[in-house]
Design a protein around this motif. Structure first.
Motif, mmCIF file in Angstrom:
data_model
loop_
_atom_site.group_PDB
_atom_site.id
_atom_site.type_symbol
_atom_site.label_atom_id
_atom_site.label_comp_id
_atom_site.label_asym_id
_atom_site.label_seq_id
_atom_site.Cartn_x
_atom_site.Cartn_y
_atom_site.Cartn_z
ATOM 1 N N GLU A 27 47.506 43.432 -45.179
ATOM 2 C CA GLU A 27 48.789 42.928 -44.663
ATOM 3 C C GLU A 27 48.853 42.987 -43.142
ATOM 4 O O GLU A 27 49.636 42.261 -42.532
ATOM 5 C CB GLU A 27 49.951 43.727 -45.265
ATOM 6 N N ARG A 28 48.032 43.809 -42.532
ATOM 7 C CA ARG A 28 48.008 43.906 -41.076
ATOM 8 C C ARG A 28 47.068 42.880 -40.436
ATOM 9 O O ARG A 28 46.852 42.884 -39.238
ATOM 10 C CB ARG A 28 47.645 45.325 -40.654
ATOM 11 N N CYS A 29 46.530 42.001 -41.268
ATOM 12 C CA CYS A 29 45.624 40.951 -40.793
ATOM 13 C C CYS A 29 46.329 39.595 -40.800
ATOM 14 O O CYS A 29 47.167 39.322 -41.663
ATOM 15 C CB CYS A 29 44.383 40.868 -41.690
ATOM 16 N N ASP A 30 45.971 38.766 -39.850
ATOM 17 C CA ASP A 30 46.449 37.402 -39.790
ATOM 18 C C ASP A 30 45.905 36.624 -40.986
ATOM 19 O O ASP A 30 44.829 36.934 -41.514
ATOM 20 C CB ASP A 30 45.968 36.774 -38.474
ATOM 21 N N ASP A 31 46.618 35.595 -41.419
ATOM 22 C CA ASP A 31 46.172 34.775 -42.555
ATOM 23 C C ASP A 31 44.787 34.185 -42.342
ATOM 24 O O ASP A 31 44.058 33.951 -43.296
ATOM 25 C CB ASP A 31 47.161 33.636 -42.828
ATOM 26 N N ASN A 32 44.422 33.922 -41.087
ATOM 27 C CA ASN A 32 43.130 33.308 -40.773
ATOM 28 C C ASN A 32 42.162 34.274 -40.093
ATOM 29 O O ASN A 32 41.252 33.841 -39.381
ATOM 30 C CB ASN A 32 43.341 32.074 -39.889
ATOM 31 N N ALA A 33 42.357 35.561 -40.303
ATOM 32 C CA ALA A 33 41.514 36.565 -39.642
ATOM 33 C C ALA A 33 40.053 36.437 -40.064
ATOM 34 O O ALA A 33 39.740 35.954 -41.152
ATOM 35 C CB ALA A 33 42.023 37.970 -39.975
ATOM 36 N N GLU A 34 39.187 36.886 -39.173
ATOM 37 C CA GLU A 34 37.747 36.931 -39.450
ATOM 38 C C GLU A 34 37.321 38.387 -39.461
ATOM 39 O O GLU A 34 37.669 39.150 -38.561
ATOM 40 C CB GLU A 34 36.995 36.146 -38.380
ATOM 41 N N TRP A 35 36.547 38.779 -40.480
ATOM 42 C CA TRP A 35 36.098 40.162 -40.689
ATOM 43 C C TRP A 35 34.582 40.107 -40.722
ATOM 44 O O TRP A 35 34.014 39.482 -41.613
ATOM 45 C CB TRP A 35 36.658 40.630 -42.023
ATOM 46 N N THR A 36 33.913 40.755 -39.776
ATOM 47 C CA THR A 36 32.481 40.534 -39.668
ATOM 48 C C THR A 36 31.692 41.802 -39.359
ATOM 49 O O THR A 36 32.193 42.722 -38.706
ATOM 50 C CB THR A 36 32.192 39.450 -38.596
ATOM 51 N N SER A 37 30.471 41.818 -39.881
ATOM 52 C CA SER A 37 29.491 42.859 -39.568
ATOM 53 C C SER A 37 28.125 42.178 -39.601
ATOM 54 O O SER A 37 27.991 41.086 -40.156
ATOM 55 C CB SER A 37 29.563 44.006 -40.583
ATOM 56 N N PRO A 38 27.106 42.810 -39.011
ATOM 57 C CA PRO A 38 25.792 42.166 -38.999
ATOM 58 C C PRO A 38 25.309 41.821 -40.407
ATOM 59 O O PRO A 38 25.484 42.603 -41.340
ATOM 60 C CB PRO A 38 24.884 43.222 -38.355
ATOM 61 N N ASP A 39 24.754 40.621 -40.543
ATOM 62 C CA ASP A 39 24.208 40.200 -41.840
ATOM 63 C C ASP A 39 23.084 41.125 -42.273
ATOM 64 O O ASP A 39 22.336 41.633 -41.445
ATOM 65 C CB ASP A 39 23.655 38.774 -41.744
ATOM 66 N N SER A 40 22.982 41.342 -43.573
ATOM 67 C CA SER A 40 21.894 42.123 -44.156
ATOM 68 C C SER A 40 21.698 41.670 -45.586
ATOM 69 O O SER A 40 22.667 41.586 -46.349
ATOM 70 C CB SER A 40 22.225 43.615 -44.143
ATOM 71 N N GLU A 41 20.467 41.398 -45.950
ATOM 72 C CA GLU A 41 20.206 41.000 -47.336
ATOM 73 C C GLU A 41 20.355 42.170 -48.298
ATOM 74 O O GLU A 41 20.468 41.979 -49.503
ATOM 75 C CB GLU A 41 18.826 40.366 -47.467
ATOM 76 N N TYR A 42 20.370 43.412 -47.791
ATOM 77 C CA TYR A 42 20.428 44.594 -48.650
ATOM 78 C C TYR A 42 21.824 45.188 -48.788
ATOM 79 O O TYR A 42 22.097 45.896 -49.754
ATOM 80 C CB TYR A 42 19.479 45.678 -48.132
ATOM 81 N N ILE A 43 22.686 44.955 -47.810
ATOM 82 C CA ILE A 43 24.018 45.557 -47.840
ATOM 83 C C ILE A 43 24.993 44.535 -48.423
ATOM 84 O O ILE A 43 25.261 43.508 -47.810
ATOM 85 C CB ILE A 43 24.444 46.011 -46.423
ATOM 86 N N PRO A 44 25.517 44.797 -49.630
ATOM 87 C CA PRO A 44 26.287 43.796 -50.372
ATOM 88 C C PRO A 44 27.587 43.345 -49.717
ATOM 89 O O PRO A 44 28.145 42.323 -50.083
ATOM 90 C CB PRO A 44 26.583 44.477 -51.712
ATOM 91 N N PHE A 45 28.108 44.107 -48.763
ATOM 92 C CA PHE A 45 29.379 43.755 -48.125
ATOM 93 C C PHE A 45 29.189 43.358 -46.666
ATOM 94 O O PHE A 45 30.149 43.271 -45.908
ATOM 95 C CB PHE A 45 30.389 44.910 -48.246
ATOM 96 N N ALA A 46 27.942 43.088 -46.262
ATOM 97 C CA ALA A 46 27.651 42.670 -44.882
ATOM 98 C C ALA A 46 27.940 41.178 -44.723
ATOM 99 O O ALA A 46 27.987 40.427 -45.693
ATOM 100 C CB ALA A 46 26.194 42.958 -44.544
ATOM 101 N N GLY A 47 28.133 40.775 -43.474
ATOM 102 C CA GLY A 47 28.338 39.365 -43.186
ATOM 103 C C GLY A 47 29.737 39.091 -42.687
ATOM 104 O O GLY A 47 30.434 39.982 -42.209
ATOM 105 N N THR A 48 30.163 37.840 -42.798
ATOM 106 C CA THR A 48 31.450 37.408 -42.278
ATOM 107 C C THR A 48 32.344 36.927 -43.417
ATOM 108 O O THR A 48 31.902 36.185 -44.285
ATOM 109 C CB THR A 48 31.246 36.285 -41.242
#
Length: 147
Positions: A27-48
Motif C-alpha cells: 500500500e505504500r507503493c505507487d500503482d506503477n512502482a518498479e521493484w528491482t534487484s540484480p537478475d539471477s537464474e538461481y534466486i527465484p525472487f530476483a529481477g524486476t
C-alpha cells in the motif's frame, strides 16, 4: 513530502514487513512502482517486478523460497526523493535449507509519499550459492589433460 516524511514512510514499511504485513508494505507503493534487484537464474525472487501486482508476486516468491532468520535495517538516510537503507540479513533458502549472510543496501525513490522505485543490492554470490541445488553448487573441475 520532504525527505524526513519520506524516511518515516520507509521506516513504517520496514516495521510492517517485520510484522508480516506485506499488504501494508504494498500500500505504500505507487500503482506503477518498479521493484528491482540484480537478475539471477538461481534466486527465484530476483529481477524486476512492475506495479502493485508485480510487487505482490515478488513477496509471494520471497515467502515461498526464503526465510529471514535475521533482518536488520540499521541506518536510514534520506535526501530529496531518495531514502537509502543500510542493513544486514541472514536468509535461509527453503529449497536447499542452506543459509547465507549478506549486508544490504535498499534504495527507494519516492513521489507524493509513495515508493515509485525500489532497488535492492546485496551479496548475490552468497545467495546464489545458497539457492543452487547440491549438484550444481559443486565447483566445476577442469577436465583432465592427456599428453
Amino acid at each position: 513530502m520532504d525527505a524526513q516524511q519520506n524516511k518515516q514512510v520507509i521506516q513504517e514499511a520496514y516495521r510492517l514487513f517485520l510484522n508480516g504485513d506485506i499488504r501494508g508494505v504494498i500500500e505504500r507503493c505507487d500503482d506503477n512502482a518498479e521493484w528491482t534487484s540484480p537478475d539471477s537464474e538461481y534466486i527465484p525472487f530476483a529481477g524486476t517486478f512492475h506495479g502493485k501486482q508485480g510487487i505482490a508476486d515478488f513477496f509471494s516468491r520471497l515467502d515461498a523460497n526464503a526465510q529471514a532468520l535475521r533482518f536488520e535495517p540499521r541506518e536510514f538516510v534520506a535526501e530529496g526523493d531518495k531514502v537509502i537503507v543500510l542493513g544486514h540479513a541472514t536468509w535461509q533458502a527453503k529449497p536447499t535449507g542452506r543459509s547465507f549472510d549478506t549486508p544490504f543496501i535498499h534504495a527507494f525513490t519516492m513521489r507524493d509519499g509513495k515508493v515509485i522505485r525500489f532497488e535492492a543490492h546485496a551479496d548475490t554470490a552468497a545467495g546464489e550459492r545458497a539457492f543452487r541445488s547440491d549438484q550444481s553448487a559443486q565447483p566445476s573441475m577442469p577436465s583432465q589433460l592427456h599428453h
